[in-house]
Design an enzyme around this catalytic site. Structure first.
Site, PDB file in Angstrom:
ATOM      1  N   GLY A 238      33.704  37.045  39.644  1.00 24.04           N
ATOM      2  CA  GLY A 238      34.305  37.515  40.895  1.00 24.04           C
ATOM      3  C   GLY A 238      34.450  36.366  41.863  1.00 24.04           C
ATOM      4  O   GLY A 238      34.542  35.201  41.461  1.00 24.04           O
ATOM      5  N   GLY A 239      34.436  36.691  43.134  1.00 31.64           N
ATOM      6  CA  GLY A 239      34.676  35.685  44.167  1.00 31.64           C
ATOM      7  C   GLY A 239      33.401  34.942  44.563  1.00 31.64           C
ATOM      8  O   GLY A 239      32.295  35.464  44.409  1.00 31.64           O
ATOM      9  N   THR A 242      30.988  36.727  47.077  1.00 31.53           N
ATOM     10  CA  THR A 242      30.132  37.751  46.449  1.00 31.53           C
ATOM     11  C   THR A 242      29.013  37.059  45.676  1.00 31.53           C
ATOM     12  O   THR A 242      27.856  37.500  45.716  1.00 31.53           O
ATOM     13  CB  THR A 242      30.959  38.643  45.491  1.00 31.53           C
ATOM     14  OG1 THR A 242      32.134  39.062  46.174  1.00 31.53           O
ATOM     15  CG2 THR A 242      30.174  39.851  45.047  1.00 31.53           C
ATOM     16  N   GLU A 258      31.113  33.309  36.986  1.00 33.77           N
ATOM     17  CA  GLU A 258      32.476  32.798  36.748  1.00 33.77           C
ATOM     18  C   GLU A 258      33.240  33.128  38.013  1.00 33.77           C
ATOM     19  O   GLU A 258      33.516  34.292  38.290  1.00 33.77           O
ATOM     20  CB  GLU A 258      33.109  33.510  35.543  1.00 33.77           C
ATOM     21  CG  GLU A 258      32.359  33.354  34.241  1.00 33.77           C
ATOM     22  CD  GLU A 258      32.436  31.942  33.684  1.00 33.77           C
ATOM     23  OE1 GLU A 258      33.314  31.170  34.087  1.00 33.77           O
ATOM     24  OE2 GLU A 258      31.579  31.607  32.836  1.00 33.77           O
ATOM     25  N   CYS A 292      42.295  33.744  37.884  1.00 32.53           N
ATOM     26  CA  CYS A 292      41.467  32.612  38.321  1.00 32.53           C
ATOM     27  C   CYS A 292      42.036  31.279  37.842  1.00 32.53           C
ATOM     28  O   CYS A 292      41.714  30.236  38.393  1.00 32.53           O
ATOM     29  CB  CYS A 292      40.028  32.794  37.859  1.00 32.53           C
ATOM     30  SG  CYS A 292      39.887  32.982  36.077  1.00 32.53           S
TER      31      CYS A 292
END
Ligand code: NAD
Length: 484
Positions: A238-239, A242, A258, A292
């Site tokens: 995710g980001g 987060t 990741e 991504c």
């Protein structure tokens, strides 16, 4: 729109909206999953509670040691899951395209990749054997022999994003299960159906219900998962924001992450401008840039700059933005109107700061037209931050070393692309790019599901890519015998 809308006949038939304590929960289906294209209701899932999370983890914890699940059965289950997904590929593609922002063609491609990820997971059963230890290589150890084997870490929390709602789930569940772990999935609350359908398929393939759970919810409940003492490893995609919150709350747990990218592609003076431009268009605007690995920054030698800008603009203009289930569509919507508005704001900010807009720059609901910019000042968010939308910025360079330096000038380090006919030059540049993968004569947007995948800097911690995830989700355990 194709009649009568292919997705309706393939709407996911799920027995419930969360899988806890070996049961599908079908009460309290209060979380609506809506198609980002037009707000149509696609499905309803449970809005899990912190108590559901605790129950799910405790159930797996109880079963993990009480009910051994031998390696051959794990491999057979994953092999069967691979077959079942092949048989149900149309249904899975329809689920992905209905709930996410992928076109049906992009969704079909994701299902094919997921079949590969499950196949690789079954094959990773041979990653679990260890090795003998060379005690006789040291004078200090005395008369000992020993070996190590790989043991599962225990319970893995798998937290996944919205943009590849099936394959990124498989990249966590497959390795976790073949390694002998229990796993609790928390898919993105924006696209939970694909992941839940995969859990259903894995159960059908023979994964014991004491090994797997799925909860769906927002950040509050995710925190209950992340902080639970019985979670041994968090595998998060995710980001970065987060990821920082998870790291701050998880305590001393192992974390694999990741995260995002702001990927550069460099076009050298000797490159073929047309083929580089075609690859850039494909790499920048697939899944409306919500990938991504998307190409966000393109550095072009000044001698080719105008040509590449013209070719990328031409290729971008030819793309059709439209309904996801229409096979003529190249670019679907963003995941929400709010995300499209954010992208619009970032582009408007760049244009107000002096950037030139060559094509795009228009928003309609959740759709944002593929956009090509030049002359973007360095401080603009569309250049500095991860745009995660259909926007590419093209910048000129004179010296190759300046292009490499500029490509590295980012808090991210996921992947990079280089176009040149000189392999010597490409390899020299590749050595100096601080990224997880350098792709020569393609853009950054290349992933093979078996390769070690991840990034430098803020792009993450550790690597996925099935066998690498299996290594990360196991602990080498030594057995040492003192022969006296
Ligand atoms: P996100 O960070 O908003 O959400 C990801 C997941 O984290 C969701 O399931 C969400 O519910 C959960 N979450 C939110 N708050 C949490 C908390 N406090 N504790 C635990 N979990 C929490 O990401 P997104 O918007 O869904 O996805 C986009 C991002 O993911 C982009 O930055 C993209 O680059 C990145 N991404 C990276 C890869 C990779 O492999 N490197 C692949 C795909 C996407």
């Amino acid at each position: 729109r194709p009649e009568p809308d292919a997705r309706r006949s393939e709407t996911p038939v799920l027995p419930g909206g969360a899988f806890v304590e070996g049961q599908w929960q079908s009460a309290d289906l209060t979380l609506d999953v809506r198609d980002p294209e037009d707000g149509t209701l696609v499905g309803r899932v449970c809005s899990s509670t912190a108590q559901d999370v605790r129950r799910a983890i405790a159930h797996i914890h109880r079963h993990l040691r009480a009910e051994p699940w031998p390696l051959r059965s794990r491999r057979q289950a994953l092999e069967k899951a691979t077959r079942l997904l092949g048989e149900q590929s149309a249904r899975f593609a329809a689920i992905i395209a209905a709930e996410s922002s992928k076109t049906i063609t992009e969704a079909e491609r994701e299902v094919l990749r997921c079949i590969e990820t499950l196949r690789l997971s079954a094959a990773a059963s041979n990653e679990l054997s260890g090795s003998t230890l060379d005690f006789d290589d040291s004078t200090a150890t005395g008369n000992k022999i020993g070996w190590y084997s790989r043991k599962p870490v225990g319970i893995v929390a798998a937290i996944t994003p919205f943009n590849d709602p099936l394959n990124l789930v498989a990249h966590k569940l497959g390795p976790a299960l073949i390694a002998g772990n229990g796993v609790v999935l928390k898919p993105s609350e924006r696209t939970p159906l694909s992941g839940l359908a995969l859990v259903q398929l894995l159960l059908e393939a023979g994964v014991p219900s004491g090994r797997i759970a799925a909860i769906v919810s927002g950040p509050g409940v995710a925190e209950a998962l992340v902080t639970d003492e019985q979670i041994d490893l968090i595998s998060f995609t995710g980001g970065p924001r987060t990821a920082e919150r998870i790291a701050a709350t998880a305590g001393a747990k192992k974390i694999l992450s990741e995260l995002g990218g702001n990927n550069a592609t460099i076009v050298c003076a000797d490159a073929d401008a047309v083929s580089a431009a075609d690859a850039i268009v494909a790499g920048a605007f697939g899944v409306a840039g919500q990938n991504c690995l998307s190409v966000q920054r393109v550095y072009v030698h000044t001698s080719l700059f105008e040509r590449v800008v013209a070719e990328v603009t031409r290729g971008t203009r030819a793309l059709r933005t439209g309904p996801k289930f229409d096979r003529g569509t190249d670019v679907g919507p963003l995941i929400s109107e709010a995300e499209a508005r954010r992208v619009e704001e970032w582009v408007d900010e760049a244009v107000a700061a002096g950037a030139s807009l060559h094509v795009g720059g228009q928003r309609r609901g959740a759709f944002y037209e593929p956009t090509v910019l030049t002359g973007v000042p360095a401080a603009c968010r569309v250049l500095r931050d991860e745009v995660f939308g259909p926007v590419v910025t093209i910048l000129p360079f004179v010296e190759v070393s300046d292009a490499v330096h500029a490509a590295n000038d980012s808090e991210y380090g996921l992947q990079a692309g280089i176009f040149t006919q000189s392999m010597d030059l490409a390899l020299a540049m590749a050595e100096n790019l601080h990224v997880g993968a350098v792709v020569i004569n393609e853009t950054s947007d290349v992933r093979i599901d078996s390769m070690p995948f991840g990034g430098f800097k803020k792009s993450g911690i550790g690597r996925e890519g099935v066998r690498y995830a299996v290594h990360a989700m196991t602990e080498p355990k030594n057995t040492i015998v003192n022969l006296g």
